[in-house]
Design a protein around this motif. Structure first.
Motif, PDB file in Angstrom:
ATOM      1  N   CYS A  18      -7.850  10.571   0.889  1.00  0.00           N
ATOM      2  CA  CYS A  18      -7.352  11.441   1.971  1.00  0.00           C
ATOM      3  C   CYS A  18      -6.754  12.724   1.416  1.00  0.00           C
ATOM      4  N   THR A  19      -5.862  12.587   0.437  1.00  0.00           N
ATOM      5  CA  THR A  19      -5.174  13.772  -0.096  1.00  0.00           C
ATOM      6  C   THR A  19      -6.127  14.668  -0.893  1.00  0.00           C
ATOM      7  N   GLY A 148       6.851  18.128  -8.504  1.00  0.00           N
ATOM      8  CA  GLY A 148       5.418  18.285  -8.751  1.00  0.00           C
ATOM      9  C   GLY A 148       4.831  19.480  -8.034  1.00  0.00           C
ATOM     10  N   ILE A 149       5.257  19.692  -6.779  1.00  0.00           N
ATOM     11  CA  ILE A 149       4.770  20.844  -6.011  1.00  0.00           C
ATOM     12  C   ILE A 149       5.206  22.148  -6.669  1.00  0.00           C
ATOM     13  N   VAL A 150       6.459  22.200  -7.117  1.00  0.00           N
ATOM     14  CA  VAL A 150       6.973  23.397  -7.784  1.00  0.00           C
ATOM     15  C   VAL A 150       6.176  23.690  -9.052  1.00  0.00           C
ATOM     16  N   LEU A 151       5.917  22.655  -9.859  1.00  0.00           N
ATOM     17  CA  LEU A 151       5.169  22.833 -11.107  1.00  0.00           C
ATOM     18  C   LEU A 151       3.738  23.289 -10.839  1.00  0.00           C
ATOM     19  N   PRO A 265      -1.232  19.240  -1.798  1.00  0.00           N
ATOM     20  CA  PRO A 265      -1.116  20.614  -2.317  1.00  0.00           C
ATOM     21  C   PRO A 265      -1.365  20.709  -3.817  1.00  0.00           C
ATOM     22  N   VAL A 266      -1.081  19.626  -4.555  1.00  0.00           N
ATOM     23  CA  VAL A 266      -1.365  19.632  -5.998  1.00  0.00           C
ATOM     24  C   VAL A 266      -2.871  19.668  -6.223  1.00  0.00           C
ATOM     25  N   VAL A 292       4.300  13.700  -9.337  1.00  0.00           N
ATOM     26  CA  VAL A 292       3.943  13.118  -8.042  1.00  0.00           C
ATOM     27  C   VAL A 292       3.586  11.644  -8.200  1.00  0.00           C
ATOM     28  N   ALA A 293       2.826  11.325  -9.257  1.00  0.00           N
ATOM     29  CA  ALA A 293       2.456   9.928  -9.513  1.00  0.00           C
ATOM     30  C   ALA A 293       3.696   9.066  -9.727  1.00  0.00           C
ATOM     31  N   PHE A 294       4.673   9.603 -10.463  1.00  0.00           N
ATOM     32  CA  PHE A 294       5.922   8.877 -10.690  1.00  0.00           C
ATOM     33  C   PHE A 294       6.631   8.616  -9.357  1.00  0.00           C
TER      34      PHE A 294
END
Length: 309
Positions: A18-19, A148-151, A265-266, A292-294
């Motif tokens: 989905c993502t 994660g989004i920031v990175l 978004p990643v 994000v995985a974490f």
């Protein structure tokens, strides 16, 4: 099928699909805007394109149900109002606020603020469901997801101004999406996910078109064969992703599913770097996926119960 959507590995695989599909919409929309000659900041044209995309997605699912099981097209009269409300919230509301805000926020601001839906969905689930309360694991998971989004968007210009039609509407897009999570989960208990998705996409898309068409200028959208192909692809990805997402929400806790949305978004940033000239790929993307995985793992991790000797 129920077991498949409840199994931890099954949930992970379907949520990633989905993502990944939603993430691919980021570069597709950027390329579509260029191919269809949609001017930057032309909200009416963007709303019309979104309306056509989601209407086609809804019609694809309705046609599939018509061919395979026509009885699934029917919805109980008692559920019609909530289904109509879901269409307004999930499709019309989310994407109206999203597209209006696009020209008023930077890429990094948009990625971060649109991801607020995950935090808001968890907060709503905390108050709405007794078995889905916030805890330290969810807090850590949200922080890791935002990191994660920031990175993933590191290096983009970010401003700390606030305007209603910019940052405000992007937050409202996240809020309406969070509300849609609860509505979807509630309706999916009585309405099959495919039926739910087909009707809500169709209803929401029609309203988007009714909003956008009266405001659209002449030649605001110029179709080409490639542009038409992009429209069809974006419609198919929406129909598949929303149907799978509705099934995941039906059988799982809202918070445990919503955390996966940090991947969208990643994936979108990574795919944009691959397919759009001038958008580079760097080590930050790998770190972003790691964070994000974490976050996903920490929220969904449960210790195995050991039986007493």
């Amino acid at each position: 099928m129920k077991t498949l959507f409840q199994n931890k590995w099954g949930v992970t695989v379907f949520a990633i699909i989905c993502t990944l599909l939603w993430g691919s919409a980021f570069p597709v929309i950027k390329i579509s805007n260029s191919e269809l000659q949609i001017a930057q900041g032309d909200t009416a044209a963007q709303l019309v394109f979104a309306g056509m995309r989601f209407l086609l997605a809804g019609l694809i699912l309705l046609f599939f149900l018509f061919l395979t099981n026509r009885s699934l097209l029917k919805v109980k009269r008692s559920k019609l109002f909530l289904l109509f409300l879901l269409g307004i919230v999930q499709t019309t509301g989310v994407y109206y606020f999203f597209y209006v805000s696009l020209s008023n926020v930077t890429g990094m601001e948009g990625a971060i603020l649109s991801s607020s839906e995950i935090f808001l969905a968890m907060i709503l689930a905390h108050f709405y469901y007794k078995n889905d309360n916030m805890n330290w694991k969810k807090t850590v998971g949200i922080i890791a997801g935002f990191a994660g989004i920031v990175l993933a968007n590191w290096g983009q210009n970010v401003q700390f101004d606030f305007q209603l039609t910019g940052e405000g509407f992007m937050i409202l897009s996240g809020l309406t999406s969070a509300i849609a999570v609860i509505l979807t989960k509630e309706l999916a208990t009585d309405i099959p996910p495919l039926t739910l998705t087909a009707w809500q996409l169709t209803i929401g898309a029609i309203i988007l078109l009714l909003i956008g068409f009266p405001q659209i200028g002449e030649n605001a959208i110029v179709f080409t064969p490639f542009g038409l192909g992009l429209l069809i692809y974006s419609a198919v990805l929406s129909s598949v992703a929303f149907a799978l997402w509705a099934a995941l929400l039906k059988y799982n806790k809202a918070s445990e599913v919503s955390i996966y949305k940090f991947l969208a978004p990643v994936f979108g940033t990574i795919l944009s770097a691959w397919f759009i000239p001038g958008e580079g790929f760097n080590l930050m993307f790998i770190m972003a996926i790691g964070f994000v995985a974490f976050g996903i793992i920490i929220i969904n991790y449960t210790k195995k119960q050991t039986s007493p000797p």
